[in-house]
Design a protein around this motif. Structure first.
Motif, short mmCIF file in Angstrom:
data_model
loop_
_atom_site.label_atom_id
_atom_site.label_comp_id
_atom_site.label_asym_id
_atom_site.label_seq_id
_atom_site.Cartn_x
_atom_site.Cartn_y
_atom_site.Cartn_z
N ASP A 257 44.36 43.68 39.03
CA ASP A 257 44.84 42.36 39.63
C ASP A 257 44.21 41.02 38.76
O ASP A 257 42.75 41.30 39.04
CB ASP A 257 44.94 42.14 41.05
CG ASP A 257 45.69 41.00 41.68
OD1 ASP A 257 45.54 39.89 40.79
OD2 ASP A 257 46.57 41.14 42.37
N LEU B 272 36.21 41.01 39.68
CA LEU B 272 35.86 42.49 39.75
C LEU B 272 34.45 42.71 38.74
O LEU B 272 34.33 42.37 37.63
CB LEU B 272 37.02 43.04 38.66
CG LEU B 272 37.02 44.50 38.62
CD1 LEU B 272 37.47 45.11 39.83
CD2 LEU B 272 38.09 44.94 37.29
N TRP C 232 30.37 49.39 47.64
CA TRP C 232 30.73 50.59 46.89
C TRP C 232 29.42 51.70 46.97
O TRP C 232 29.98 53.00 46.98
CB TRP C 232 30.95 50.13 45.34
CG TRP C 232 30.91 51.01 44.54
CD1 TRP C 232 32.12 52.02 44.15
CD2 TRP C 232 29.76 51.72 43.51
NE1 TRP C 232 31.65 52.91 43.13
CE2 TRP C 232 30.58 52.91 42.67
CE3 TRP C 232 28.73 51.37 43.48
CZ2 TRP C 232 29.83 53.57 41.94
CZ3 TRP C 232 27.68 52.07 42.55
CH2 TRP C 232 28.48 52.99 41.74
N GLN D 97 37.39 50.18 43.78
CA GLN D 97 37.21 49.79 45.30
C GLN D 97 37.31 48.47 45.57
O GLN D 97 36.69 47.47 44.73
CB GLN D 97 36.01 50.50 45.63
CG GLN D 97 36.00 51.99 45.75
CD GLN D 97 34.95 52.64 46.39
OE1 GLN D 97 34.23 52.19 47.28
NE2 GLN D 97 34.49 54.05 46.09
N LYS D 98 37.53 47.91 46.68
CA LYS D 98 37.74 46.76 47.07
C LYS D 98 36.31 46.43 48.04
O LYS D 98 35.87 47.38 48.35
CB LYS D 98 38.77 46.60 48.21
CG LYS D 98 38.82 45.11 48.68
CD LYS D 98 39.86 44.72 49.82
CE LYS D 98 40.09 43.29 50.33
NZ LYS D 98 41.17 43.07 51.09
N GLY D 99 35.66 45.35 47.88
CA GLY D 99 34.31 44.99 48.44
C GLY D 99 33.30 44.84 47.04
O GLY D 99 33.77 44.77 46.30
N ASN D 100 32.09 44.78 47.58
CA ASN D 100 31.09 44.36 46.62
C ASN D 100 30.26 45.78 46.32
O ASN D 100 30.57 46.82 46.79
CB ASN D 100 30.07 43.22 47.06
CG ASN D 100 29.71 43.64 48.36
OD1 ASN D 100 29.37 44.86 48.71
ND2 ASN D 100 28.95 42.61 49.27
N TRP E 30 41.33 39.08 40.73
CA TRP E 30 40.35 39.64 41.28
C TRP E 30 39.02 39.18 40.84
O TRP E 30 39.02 38.68 39.64
CB TRP E 30 40.31 41.10 41.07
CG TRP E 30 41.20 41.78 42.00
CD1 TRP E 30 41.95 41.57 43.20
CD2 TRP E 30 41.53 43.24 41.89
NE1 TRP E 30 42.60 42.60 43.76
CE2 TRP E 30 42.49 43.49 42.85
CE3 TRP E 30 41.05 44.20 40.95
CZ2 TRP E 30 42.88 44.84 43.15
CZ3 TRP E 30 41.89 45.62 41.23
CH2 TRP E 30 42.69 45.65 42.15
N ASP F 270 34.70 40.76 44.48
CA ASP F 270 35.46 41.09 45.66
C ASP F 270 36.07 42.55 45.45
O ASP F 270 36.61 43.18 46.54
CB ASP F 270 36.69 40.25 45.98
CG ASP F 270 37.32 39.83 45.04
OD1 ASP F 270 37.53 40.63 43.96
OD2 ASP F 270 38.20 38.73 45.12
N HIS F 271 35.91 43.07 44.17
CA HIS F 271 36.31 44.64 43.99
C HIS F 271 35.39 45.10 42.82
O HIS F 271 34.50 44.22 42.25
CB HIS F 271 37.66 44.51 43.13
CG HIS F 271 38.84 44.19 44.29
ND1 HIS F 271 39.18 42.97 44.70
CD2 HIS F 271 39.67 45.20 44.78
CE1 HIS F 271 40.15 43.12 45.60
NE2 HIS F 271 40.64 44.41 45.54
#
Length: 493
Positions: A29, A34, A201, A194-197, A32, A181-182
């Motif tokens: 997306d 990323l 991960w 993955q979603k998150g930092n 994002w 954020d991804h």
């Protein structure tokens, strides 16, 4: 919002047989933030160049948006900075540029200075400002932190946190955690999002690795038992089959052929069922451990020193021509110290290291160094590396077998050993310098920004090495997490 769809992407460089990517599919997306991570040489920069259309590939990359790559190549660094920005992004309003520069703590007067008079950190921030002036683009930001000091990294990380729509390649854990954020990770066998930092991960990866290792241990036991059972069942069915064909039973009396035949068939069916279960277990096992990275322990050879104090600097000032780069530096190095030398870019940290290493540096003040002190030095720059690893090991007077064994532990393939050092990625070149240092026996290790371009797993390897062997080391490093984990002393210039 738009999507970048990658479908069955396969790519290898011309003249090589190994695919860097093979049938890779995922979706991004463009809103994002990323983060992009993976071990050195796995293809992070290559993937960004594929998005830019620089190489031919099989598969499909579709996007309803254009891509812009950082860092930009500045054609004429003698131009004033404002002209450099104009050449990158001509369609902007001055107030928009000033907004970006203010967020990055860059004064307006910088615009009217030649670009090559700016520090590396200032150049990085100016080019980032130009990048975010481009509208309707998905931004590809390739390792922006390597010329930024610790404070500048925090500033740039906060700047990126306020933005969206980018892929950021970085190995600085604190930097990534603050602004993404991804996360997109190139693993050994696949690419995943993955979603998150970074920290979330990493926790998920550790949990997955531990689960697969536990499953693997259970499957290995299961396979061992199944193999033994299959062998016993096969032997049993063979014996029964022989009896069925006409042999006598142990009593010497001929058996009932119908009964024996039924029994043999039953045993044969059981043997085949056990064999099938064994193959199923082996197949399941082959799906495990596919992304578990091999992270072997590294070793270092610190030599004891005959006195407690190795070196001492009192009120040191260093100059180049008429320009003083640092003044009033006080530093004492004692056995067992792990000293992080801190300060802004251009504050003279590298010059202090070179002075201690014995280079001809113009200085004032008092500098004392222990007699017969053996120093192992890792330079900040890797641009001088040329030739094959064998030639380099010989030139440096280090054991070639040990040197290559250390590089293997730092995730070098054997194919890499045949390449020219100039063709290595920047992270791999830095690993060459570190491996050389680990081959040397020394009283004092001096490392100048050793982690530039080096992947996170290797950073963790190096942290564990320094914890275990506790060599006396003086280093400059802007990775906040590494410095906080390793340093026993912080010295600010």
């Amino acid at each position: 919002m738009s999507l970048v769809n990658v479908t069955n992407l396969t790519f290898s460089y011309e003249g090589t047989y190994d695919n860097i990517f093979e049938n890779v599919s995922f979706q991004i997306d463009t809103d994002w933030k990323l983060g992009f991570t993976g071990r050195n040489g796995r293809g992070k920069t290559t993937f960004l160049h594929l998005l830019l259309g620089k190489y031919q590939y099989s598969g499909n990359i579709s996007a309803g948006i254009s891509f812009e790559y950082f860092p930009f190549e500045v054609q004429n660094k003698k131009d004033n900075t404002i002209h450099v920005i104009d050449s990158i992004c001509g369609d902007y309003l001055h107030w928009q540029l000033m907004r970006e520069l203010n967020l990055l703590d860059i004064a307006e007067e910088v615009l009217y200075r030649p670009f090559d008079t700016l520090s590396n950190g200032e150049q990085t921030k100016v080019l980032l400002a130009a990048l975010f002036l481009k509208e309707n683009s998905f931004l590809l930001i390739d390792e922006p932190t390597n010329h930024l000091d610790m404070n500048a990294r925090k500033l740039v990380s906060d700047y990126l946190k306020s933005k969206q729509g980018f892929i950021l390649v970085s190995h600085d854990r604190t930097f990534l955690d603050n602004c993404i954020d991804h996360i997109l990770s190139i693993n050994k066998m696949n690419i995943e999002i993955q979603k998150g930092n970074f920290s979330s991960w990493w926790r998920n990866k550790e949990m997955q690795d531990n689960f697969e290792l536990a499953e693997n241990r259970m499957l290995q036991k299961d396979i061992k038992h199944l193999t033994q059972a299959a062998r016993q069942a096969s032997d049993w069915s063979d014996k029964t089959e022989k009896t069925k064909i006409g042999g006598k039973q142990s009593s010497g009396v001929k058996g009932d052929k119908g009964y024996i035949g039924h029994k043999a068939a039953k045993m044969m069916t059981r043997a085949k069922a056990i064999e099938a279960r064994q193959h199923t277990a082996i197949e399941k096992k082959s799906q495990l451990l596919k992304n578990i990275e091999r992270v072997d322990d590294l070793k270092i050879s610190p030599l004891p020193y005959h006195t407690e104090r190795l070196a001492e600097l009192e009120n040191i000032s260093i100059s180049y021509g008429n320009k003083a780069v640092c003044t009033g530096v006080n530093l004492t190095i004692e056995r067992g110290d792990r000293i992080a030398l801190c300060g802004k870019n251009g504050s003279g940290k590298s010059s202090v290291l070179k002075l201690i290493c014995g280079e001809q540096i113009t200085y004032a003040g008092s500098f004392r160094k222990g007699s017969q002190l053996k120093i192992s030095y890792v330079a900040q720059d890797t641009g001088f590396l040329r030739g094959k690893l064998t030639e380099y090991a010989y030139a440096m007077g280090i054991d070639e077998s040990l040197f290559k064994a250390i590089l293997r532990k730092l995730d070098f393939s054997r194919l890499q050993f045949e390449k020219d050092l100039s063709d290595f990625s920047r992270g791999q070149q830095k690993k060459v310098l570190i491996a050389k240092s680990l081959c040397e026996q020394a009283n004092l290790f001096i490392w100048d920004e050793p982690l530039n371009y080096i992947d996170v797993l290797s950073r963790i390897q190096i942290e564990e090495l320094l914890f275990k062997y506790q060599p006396t080391i003086l280093f400059v490093e802007h990775d906040r997490t590494f410095s906080q984990n390793i340093a026993t002393k912080l010295v600010n210039i």
